[in-house]
Motif scaffolding. Structure first.
Motif, PDB file in Angstrom:
ATOM      1  N   ARG A 190      48.223  32.023  26.975  1.00  0.00           N
ATOM      2  CA  ARG A 190      47.471  31.337  28.022  1.00  0.00           C
ATOM      3  C   ARG A 190      48.272  31.282  29.317  1.00  0.00           C
ATOM      4  O   ARG A 190      47.769  31.620  30.393  1.00  0.00           O
ATOM      5  CB  ARG A 190      47.110  29.921  27.555  1.00  0.00           C
ATOM      6  CG  ARG A 190      46.345  29.105  28.545  1.00  0.00           C
ATOM      7  CD  ARG A 190      45.628  27.929  27.873  1.00  0.00           C
ATOM      8  NE  ARG A 190      46.303  27.437  26.692  1.00  0.00           N
ATOM      9  CZ  ARG A 190      47.276  26.520  26.700  1.00  0.00           C
ATOM     10  NH1 ARG A 190      47.688  26.006  27.841  1.00  0.00           N
ATOM     11  NH2 ARG A 190      47.841  26.127  25.568  1.00  0.00           N
ATOM     12  N   PHE A 234      39.137  32.648  27.469  1.00  0.00           N
ATOM     13  CA  PHE A 234      39.643  32.545  26.089  1.00  0.00           C
ATOM     14  C   PHE A 234      38.564  31.991  25.145  1.00  0.00           C
ATOM     15  O   PHE A 234      38.475  32.394  23.984  1.00  0.00           O
ATOM     16  CB  PHE A 234      40.892  31.649  26.046  1.00  0.00           C
ATOM     17  CG  PHE A 234      42.168  32.390  26.382  1.00  0.00           C
ATOM     18  CD1 PHE A 234      42.148  33.490  27.224  1.00  0.00           C
ATOM     19  CD2 PHE A 234      43.386  31.984  25.850  1.00  0.00           C
ATOM     20  CE1 PHE A 234      43.327  34.175  27.537  1.00  0.00           C
ATOM     21  CE2 PHE A 234      44.567  32.665  26.151  1.00  0.00           C
ATOM     22  CZ  PHE A 234      44.537  33.754  27.001  1.00  0.00           C
ATOM     23  N   GLU A 276      40.750  29.242  30.460  1.00  0.00           N
ATOM     24  CA  GLU A 276      40.118  28.569  29.321  1.00  0.00           C
ATOM     25  C   GLU A 276      38.738  29.156  29.048  1.00  0.00           C
ATOM     26  O   GLU A 276      38.349  29.374  27.900  1.00  0.00           O
ATOM     27  CB  GLU A 276      39.996  27.051  29.575  1.00  0.00           C
ATOM     28  CG  GLU A 276      41.321  26.290  29.536  1.00  0.00           C
ATOM     29  CD  GLU A 276      41.974  26.268  28.156  1.00  0.00           C
ATOM     30  OE1 GLU A 276      41.375  26.767  27.186  1.00  0.00           O
ATOM     31  OE2 GLU A 276      43.107  25.774  28.047  1.00  0.00           O
ATOM     32  N   ASP A 329      48.888  30.437  21.414  1.00  0.00           N
ATOM     33  CA  ASP A 329      47.893  30.199  22.459  1.00  0.00           C
ATOM     34  C   ASP A 329      48.569  29.816  23.768  1.00  0.00           C
ATOM     35  O   ASP A 329      48.219  30.319  24.838  1.00  0.00           O
ATOM     36  CB  ASP A 329      46.934  29.094  22.020  1.00  0.00           C
ATOM     37  CG  ASP A 329      45.716  29.029  22.926  1.00  0.00           C
ATOM     38  OD1 ASP A 329      44.791  29.834  22.715  1.00  0.00           O
ATOM     39  OD2 ASP A 329      45.705  28.200  23.855  1.00  0.00           O
TER      40      ASP A 329
END
Lengths: 198, 198
Positions: A139, A163, A160, A135
């Motif tokens: 990210r 995702f 965020e 992640d």
DNA sequence: AATGTTAGAATGAACGTTCGAAATAATACT
DNA sequence: AGTATTATTTCGAACGTTCATTCTAACATT
């Protein structure tokens, strides 16, 4: 034959076997869950005896670990693929590829496997760590993409949100198997534009 | 004492015991998962013997079923609570209550329990059916809210997007425990406005 | 006394894992 | 080339453990 060739051949052979086991395990985990699927069942699916699996994996945990590694790699590759898109097409591409993301994330097999991995991560710290590492990698890559290529600020929150949205699809399809993907996509595209606009 | 009173008392007593077991089971399931948590561990947490649990629940499956029922009811109540809000305050309220939703859905215990239930639903058709029934109920209620109170059209897609977003939070917090809730909220509010605007 | 309640040992099944032998492939030797 | 020897792969039965569930007897409450 050079020793190098021999080793390579042996390794390849082992790799094929390992992949066979991982494929079988993925099917079994999806059907019965990690704890529900017995080694006997996995072995049957892989076309070998239960005991023989232990020549390729130390134990059952090692199988799911390898499976998570394999899925993580696929996920990373997909995410890193966005960096090849020229900046003036990026936003348009992201909007257009939304339906591909929805299709992948709501695919019955893929979403079930994802949820199974998520469930395992809850009580297996090693799996949790692998998910978090993946992640963080994806990210940061996506943040970089939005920041450098699209010139956006406050990229943390934007990423965020995106995702959360795509990551939530496996749960969504489980709770509503009749999900109208097209209806969702209309607003998903709208959201992408709203979140990735300045 | 009237028979009614007696029965009521006994029922209440049994209800308290059942709740005790459900509380204990929730803790154990979060810590070790549904299959990882043994009846012995649940019994210990509930302060009774393992065998005694079978006086209140037919088997282990019945415990998670009851737990899902309890969680579903709480979820329904929260969702139905929006109907009491006057129409001219609704949009504003929804935006403002976003952070409450984020807090609930990213609470370590609650999100872990949710994911545990999701995982179980994957291979227990009865649990899956319960989740789907709850989803249909709350989804239709929310669609009605958006359609009738806010006068929006194409409510299916809007609701699916919102549900995907909030439902995805437990996964999000698992994959990134350091999630910046405030950063996310900035865009979550933006999304709510974008999706619930005409 | 009788009925409801509790504990904890007993049971039987299921599971991950180990192990020794059999089958197969690879290598060495004549 | 053909046989002997070694190494590798494969199997499936056996082991020990764990776990849900049952059962019996003791305990409390009315």
């Amino acid at each position: 034959m050079s020793p190098l060739n021999e080793t390579a051949k042996l390794s390849r052979r082992a790799e094929v076997r390992r992949a066979q086991i991982l494929d079988a395990a993925a099917i079994c985990f999806v059907e019965q869950g990690f704890h529900g699927a017995g080694m006997a069942r996995i072995a049957e699916q892989a076309g070998m005896s239960a005991g023989h699996i232990y020549h390729y994996f130390e134990n059952k945990d090692a199988i799911i670990e390898a499976l998570v590694d394999r899925e993580s790699e696929l996920h990373s590759e997909k995410m890193l693929g966005f960096h090849a898109i020229p900046r003036d097409q990026l936003l348009q591409e992201l909007v257009e590829r939304a339906d591909e993301g929805v299709r992948t994330q709501t695919d019955p097999f893929q979403s079930a496997l994802n949820l199974e991995i998520i469930a395992e991560a809850q009580r297996n710290p090693l799996i949790a760590e692998k998910l978090r590492a993946n992640d963080t990698e994806t990210r940061l890559a996506f943040q970089k993409l939005l920041g450098e290529t699209l010139g956006l600020s406050d990229v943390e929150g934007r990423v965020e949100l995106m995702f959360t949205l795509f990551g939530g699809l496996p749960i969504r399809i489980l709770r509503n198997p009749d999900l109208d993907r097209e209806a969702l996509l209309r607003y998903l595209r709208k959201v992408i534009r709203a979140v990735l606009a300045d």
